[in-house]
Design an enzyme around this catalytic site. Structure first.
Site, PDB file in Angstrom:
ATOM      1  N   ASP A 122      -4.832   0.734  -0.897  1.00 24.47           N
ATOM      2  CA  ASP A 122      -3.534   0.556  -1.762  1.00 24.47           C
ATOM      3  C   ASP A 122      -4.153  -0.118  -3.005  1.00 24.47           C
ATOM      4  OD1 ASP A 122      -1.820   1.549   0.129  1.00 24.47           O
ATOM      5  OD2 ASP A 122      -1.045  -0.296   0.593  1.00 24.47           O
ATOM      6  N   ALA A 123      -3.846   0.176  -4.094  1.00 21.51           N
ATOM      7  CA  ALA A 123      -4.319  -0.252  -5.356  1.00 21.51           C
ATOM      8  C   ALA A 123      -4.208  -1.915  -5.422  1.00 21.51           C
ATOM      9  CB  ALA A 123      -3.476   0.200  -6.450  1.00 21.51           C
TER      10      ALA A 123
END
Length: 292
Positions: free
Chosen positions: A122-123
């Site tokens: 995930d970012a």
């Protein structure tokens, strides 16, 4: 800024493939991909098709051009490399997001066009990302991830005290609420197992530093599982908070100050901390150099 929109003056009456290949010098394989994905348009923003004759004075091409912010590989070899991604950076851009810097910028900038992300995180999550450097290693390493022939360990800082090791064995499926990317625990979902090991409990903050070992690979698995047992990850803007807040966060309507006040940190306190795997009869074990 990986995806950019470039303007080119055309030669009217010329076949679009011939113009792209002969005059702009775009590789034949790439130009066909760009045409098929609608990345080439005319002055009226109409996508151009294969074998089409150019009728406009200019065409516009959305193309990936990597740029660097100086994030070099943590490890680099002939077949693969490891990046230690900071929190807040997406691993891969969307072609709809023009000018957004991502980890793929650094991958292509330092390792070349053949380099490819083997997996994603995930970012909001920091830590280790494996990158292949040629078709041979790409095939082997991606198959390794599909077959889960690796060991991945995360670190997370969670709300509340976790006293002993536990296994969360709860199926996960897509949430049906306002936030489309969210997941939830549900008996009708897919099998999802996470091992949680406490490392240190801070009485003053009522927070526990833990190690999380996902035995399956569901989207947001660690975040969903920890939130489901009442120990949400510090700094999480999606789980354990009001959906209106999450929606505003995703639409960049939340200030850093308001985020910190709502979720306890400016970032998600989750890190892909260790990665171990075998490649060509050698065992590799990597650890993130980032510290919470």
């Amino acid at each position: 800024m990986p995806y950019i929109k470039k303007e080119f003056k055309t030669i009217k009456g010329k076949n679009i493939e011939d113009f792209l290949n002969q005059d702009i010098k775009i590789d034949s394989k790439l130009l066909l991909t760009l045409l098929e994905k609608g990345k080439i348009t005319d002055e009226n923003n109409k996508r151009l098709q294969k074998n089409q004759i150019i009728k406009s004075n200019f065409i516009y091409i959305i193309i990936f051009e990597p740029q660097t912010n100086g994030l070099k590989p943590l490890f680099d070899s002939f077949h693969f490399a490891i990046f230690d991604k900071p929190s807040g950076i997406m691993v891969h851009p969307s072609s709809h997001q023009i000018g957004i810097y991502t980890l793929l910028d650094e991958v292509k900038y330092y390792l070349g066009e053949k380099a490819s992300l083997v997996h994603r995180i995930d970012a909001e999550t920091s830590g280790l990302v494996l990158v292949s450097k040629n078709p041979f290693s790409d095939m082997i390493l991606k198959n390794m991830f599909e077959e889960k022939l690796y060991k991945k360990r995360y670190k997370a800082l969670v709300q509340g005290e976790i006293k002993e090791e536990l296994e969360i064995n709860t199926p996960i499926t897509n949430d049906t609420g306002l936030i489309k990317i969210k997941m939830k625990t549900d008996k009708k979902g897919k099998e999802s197992i996470t091992i949680i090991k406490p490392i240190f409990y801070d009485k003053k903050t009522n927070q526990t530093l833990i190690e999380a070992i996902p035995l399956t690979g569901r989207q947001h698995q660690i975040r969903v599982h920890l939130n489901s047992i009442g120990h949400k990850i510090i700094g999480d803007p999606l789980y354990g908070v009001d959906e209106k807040f999450s929606n505003n966060f995703l639409n960049n309507k939340i200030s850093e100050e308001k985020r910190y006040k709502e979720v306890g940190n400016h970032r998600l306190m989750l890190q892909a901390d260790q990665l171990e795997f075998e490649f060509l009869n050698n065992i590799y074990n990597f650890k993130s150099k980032q510290v919470f």
